[in-house]
Design a protein around this motif. Sequence first.
Motif, mmCIF file in Angstrom:
data_model
loop_
_atom_site.group_PDB
_atom_site.id
_atom_site.type_symbol
_atom_site.label_atom_id
_atom_site.label_comp_id
_atom_site.label_asym_id
_atom_site.label_seq_id
_atom_site.Cartn_x
_atom_site.Cartn_y
_atom_site.Cartn_z
ATOM 1 N N ILE A 1 -57.937 -11.906 -31.074
ATOM 2 C CA ILE A 1 -57.836 -11.540 -29.655
ATOM 3 C C ILE A 1 -58.778 -10.386 -29.345
ATOM 4 C CG2 ILE A 1 -56.303 -10.534 -27.910
ATOM 5 C CD1 ILE A 1 -54.016 -12.119 -29.134
ATOM 6 N N LEU A 2 -58.835 -9.414 -30.252
ATOM 7 C CA LEU A 2 -59.745 -8.284 -30.064
ATOM 8 C C LEU A 2 -61.194 -8.740 -30.055
ATOM 9 C CD1 LEU A 2 -60.432 -5.274 -29.951
ATOM 10 C CD2 LEU A 2 -60.152 -5.185 -32.425
ATOM 11 N N LEU A 3 -61.549 -9.646 -30.970
ATOM 12 C CA LEU A 3 -62.926 -10.132 -31.044
ATOM 13 C C LEU A 3 -63.304 -10.915 -29.797
ATOM 14 C CD1 LEU A 3 -63.129 -11.306 -34.778
ATOM 15 C CD2 LEU A 3 -63.957 -9.176 -33.779
ATOM 16 N N LEU B 1 -63.780 2.160 -18.104
ATOM 17 C CA LEU B 1 -63.587 2.506 -16.709
ATOM 18 C C LEU B 1 -63.627 1.318 -15.763
ATOM 19 C CD1 LEU B 1 -65.707 5.794 -16.668
ATOM 20 C CD2 LEU B 1 -63.271 5.495 -17.090
ATOM 21 N N ASN B 2 -63.244 0.144 -16.210
ATOM 22 C CA ASN B 2 -63.095 -0.994 -15.309
ATOM 23 C C ASN B 2 -62.034 -1.947 -15.860
ATOM 24 O OD1 ASN B 2 -64.250 -2.556 -17.328
ATOM 25 N ND2 ASN B 2 -66.221 -2.759 -16.307
ATOM 26 N N TRP B 3 -61.836 -3.070 -15.170
ATOM 27 C CA TRP B 3 -60.759 -3.994 -15.545
ATOM 28 C C TRP B 3 -61.020 -4.706 -16.862
ATOM 29 C CZ3 TRP B 3 -56.082 -3.836 -13.811
ATOM 30 C CH2 TRP B 3 -55.829 -3.320 -12.550
ATOM 31 N N GLN B 4 -62.265 -4.679 -17.366
ATOM 32 C CA GLN B 4 -62.531 -5.316 -18.650
ATOM 33 C C GLN B 4 -61.866 -4.575 -19.806
ATOM 34 O OE1 GLN B 4 -66.596 -6.229 -19.476
ATOM 35 N NE2 GLN B 4 -66.873 -7.478 -17.647
ATOM 36 N N ALA B 5 -61.379 -3.368 -19.518
ATOM 37 C CA ALA B 5 -60.625 -2.645 -20.545
ATOM 38 C C ALA B 5 -59.383 -3.424 -20.958
ATOM 39 C CB ALA B 5 -60.229 -1.260 -20.031
ATOM 40 N N VAL B 6 -58.890 -4.296 -20.060
ATOM 41 C CA VAL B 6 -57.709 -5.103 -20.382
ATOM 42 C C VAL B 6 -58.011 -6.040 -21.545
ATOM 43 C CG1 VAL B 6 -56.083 -6.828 -19.501
ATOM 44 C CG2 VAL B 6 -56.855 -4.956 -18.024
ATOM 45 N N THR B 7 -59.229 -6.551 -21.624
ATOM 46 C CA THR B 7 -59.587 -7.489 -22.688
ATOM 47 C C THR B 7 -60.315 -6.827 -23.850
ATOM 48 O OG1 THR B 7 -61.704 -8.062 -21.630
ATOM 49 C CG2 THR B 7 -59.781 -9.378 -21.034
ATOM 50 N N LEU C 1 -49.366 -16.005 -31.036
ATOM 51 C CA LEU C 1 -48.892 -14.631 -31.200
ATOM 52 C C LEU C 1 -47.462 -14.493 -30.695
ATOM 53 C CD1 LEU C 1 -49.671 -11.707 -32.009
ATOM 54 C CD2 LEU C 1 -50.250 -11.331 -29.599
ATOM 55 N N VAL C 2 -47.184 -15.045 -29.521
ATOM 56 C CA VAL C 2 -45.833 -14.986 -28.969
ATOM 57 C C VAL C 2 -44.861 -15.753 -29.859
ATOM 58 C CG1 VAL C 2 -44.380 -15.684 -27.022
ATOM 59 C CG2 VAL C 2 -46.622 -14.646 -26.599
ATOM 60 N N TRP C 3 -45.300 -16.906 -30.365
ATOM 61 C CA TRP C 3 -44.433 -17.698 -31.256
ATOM 62 C C TRP C 3 -44.067 -16.901 -32.505
ATOM 63 C CZ3 TRP C 3 -44.784 -19.468 -36.291
ATOM 64 C CH2 TRP C 3 -43.862 -20.449 -36.657
ATOM 65 N N MET C 4 -45.053 -16.256 -33.115
ATOM 66 C CA MET C 4 -44.781 -15.470 -34.314
ATOM 67 C C MET C 4 -43.898 -14.266 -34.009
ATOM 68 S SD MET C 4 -48.381 -15.530 -36.479
ATOM 69 C CE MET C 4 -49.418 -15.058 -35.084
ATOM 70 N N ALA C 5 -44.143 -13.626 -32.859
ATOM 71 C CA ALA C 5 -43.338 -12.459 -32.496
ATOM 72 C C ALA C 5 -41.869 -12.843 -32.306
ATOM 73 C CB ALA C 5 -43.889 -11.821 -31.222
ATOM 74 N N ARG C 6 -41.627 -13.982 -31.658
ATOM 75 C CA ARG C 6 -40.246 -14.418 -31.426
ATOM 76 C C ARG C 6 -39.582 -14.892 -32.708
ATOM 77 N NH1 ARG C 6 -39.440 -18.173 -26.263
ATOM 78 N NH2 ARG C 6 -37.307 -17.763 -26.977
ATOM 79 N N ARG C 7 -40.368 -15.445 -33.592
ATOM 80 C CA ARG C 7 -39.810 -16.009 -34.817
ATOM 81 C C ARG C 7 -39.603 -14.959 -35.912
ATOM 82 N NH1 ARG C 7 -40.291 -21.873 -36.845
ATOM 83 N NH2 ARG C 7 -39.178 -21.710 -38.819
ATOM 84 N N TRP C 8 -40.525 -14.018 -36.016
ATOM 85 C CA TRP C 8 -40.533 -13.105 -37.158
ATOM 86 C C TRP C 8 -40.039 -11.702 -36.846
ATOM 87 C CZ3 TRP C 8 -46.200 -14.628 -38.747
ATOM 88 C CH2 TRP C 8 -46.185 -15.937 -39.257
ATOM 89 N N LEU C 9 -40.109 -11.270 -35.594
ATOM 90 C CA LEU C 9 -39.773 -9.890 -35.269
ATOM 91 C C LEU C 9 -38.405 -9.778 -34.614
ATOM 92 C CD1 LEU C 9 -43.155 -8.536 -33.832
ATOM 93 C CD2 LEU C 9 -42.382 -8.611 -36.195
ATOM 94 N N SER D 1 -60.560 -14.375 -20.702
ATOM 95 C CA SER D 1 -59.137 -14.531 -20.372
ATOM 96 C C SER D 1 -58.586 -15.840 -20.913
ATOM 97 C CB SER D 1 -58.945 -14.471 -18.852
ATOM 98 O OG SER D 1 -59.402 -13.243 -18.333
ATOM 99 N N THR D 2 -59.382 -16.912 -20.830
ATOM 100 C CA THR D 2 -58.940 -18.205 -21.350
ATOM 101 C C THR D 2 -58.753 -18.154 -22.861
ATOM 102 O OG1 THR D 2 -60.108 -19.367 -19.564
ATOM 103 C CG2 THR D 2 -59.494 -20.660 -21.512
ATOM 104 N N GLY D 3 -59.735 -17.581 -23.552
ATOM 105 C CA GLY D 3 -59.638 -17.471 -25.014
ATOM 106 C C GLY D 3 -58.443 -16.646 -25.445
ATOM 107 N N ILE D 4 -58.222 -15.522 -24.768
ATOM 108 C CA ILE D 4 -57.086 -14.671 -25.107
ATOM 109 C C ILE D 4 -55.773 -15.378 -24.795
ATOM 110 C CG2 ILE D 4 -55.867 -12.548 -24.466
ATOM 111 C CD1 ILE D 4 -58.602 -11.226 -24.134
ATOM 112 N N GLY D 5 -55.742 -16.106 -23.664
ATOM 113 C CA GLY D 5 -54.531 -16.840 -23.302
ATOM 114 C C GLY D 5 -54.154 -17.872 -24.355
ATOM 115 N N ILE D 6 -55.137 -18.566 -24.900
ATOM 116 C CA ILE D 6 -54.873 -19.567 -25.953
ATOM 117 C C ILE D 6 -54.329 -18.886 -27.209
ATOM 118 C CG2 ILE D 6 -55.964 -21.245 -27.494
ATOM 119 C CD1 ILE D 6 -57.913 -21.877 -25.205
#
Length: 252
Positions: free
Chosen positions: A178-180, A17-23, A218-226, A208-213
Amino acid sequence: MPKHLIEVVDVMRCCVLNWQAVTTMLPAFMLAGAIALFVSTGAVVRHLGAGARRVYAYTVAAAAGWVLAVCSCNIVPLFNSVYRRGAGLGPAVAFLYAGPAINVVSTIFALKVIGWGIGLYRALTVPVIAIAAGAIMQFIYRKEEQRRIEQLAELRLAEEHRHSGKQITWFLGVLMLILLVGATTIPKAIYFPSGLRITGISEWGVRSTGIGILLIPLVWMARRWLTREELLRWGKETWNIIKTVVPILVPA
């Protein structure tokens, strides 16, 4: 309001029930959607389905919690995904119950705060209770499960495999990290034995910094493999799980 009711509300606010649900919750849903995309129905059925040996299936499900550092909220999307991919109801329920209760983080925390006696008792009894709960659910819904097994058999015939085990491991591994990171409690201050201290730490900023790194590989693999179709399917699977879980999780 009684103190214990306030604590219950705080537990919900920390994850849902707050913005931390995003992470915290969003990475769990994304991981669940990726499991639905990558992990074949046949693989899940082989280890956790009705065709697997019961002792093996329940043991794997109950012990899986040791490698997952997730809370009770985050385990729900993963349970939904594993069940949808073909896990038997019994092993899936055992996974749902044991996951947040015996992961390494919560076990160490229990041993430190509650004590070794109760902590070890909890670590040993949780898998037993999880297996018992799963077996009861499997028995109650045995007729529905039989019909579901027949439907899954048809789906497995139409499956295609185009991703290597290494690709799946890396992709799901980064999502798990990312989940951890998103679910890890960040202290407001760090004190060193030398007297040095770091204060004013922003929990939201560190997460946010850890997830951003981690999003970079993740984006590289998604663009390359999917392919585009697979990306759309990942989003669709994630959204389907969100629609299934959130209307039940939040009111509950």
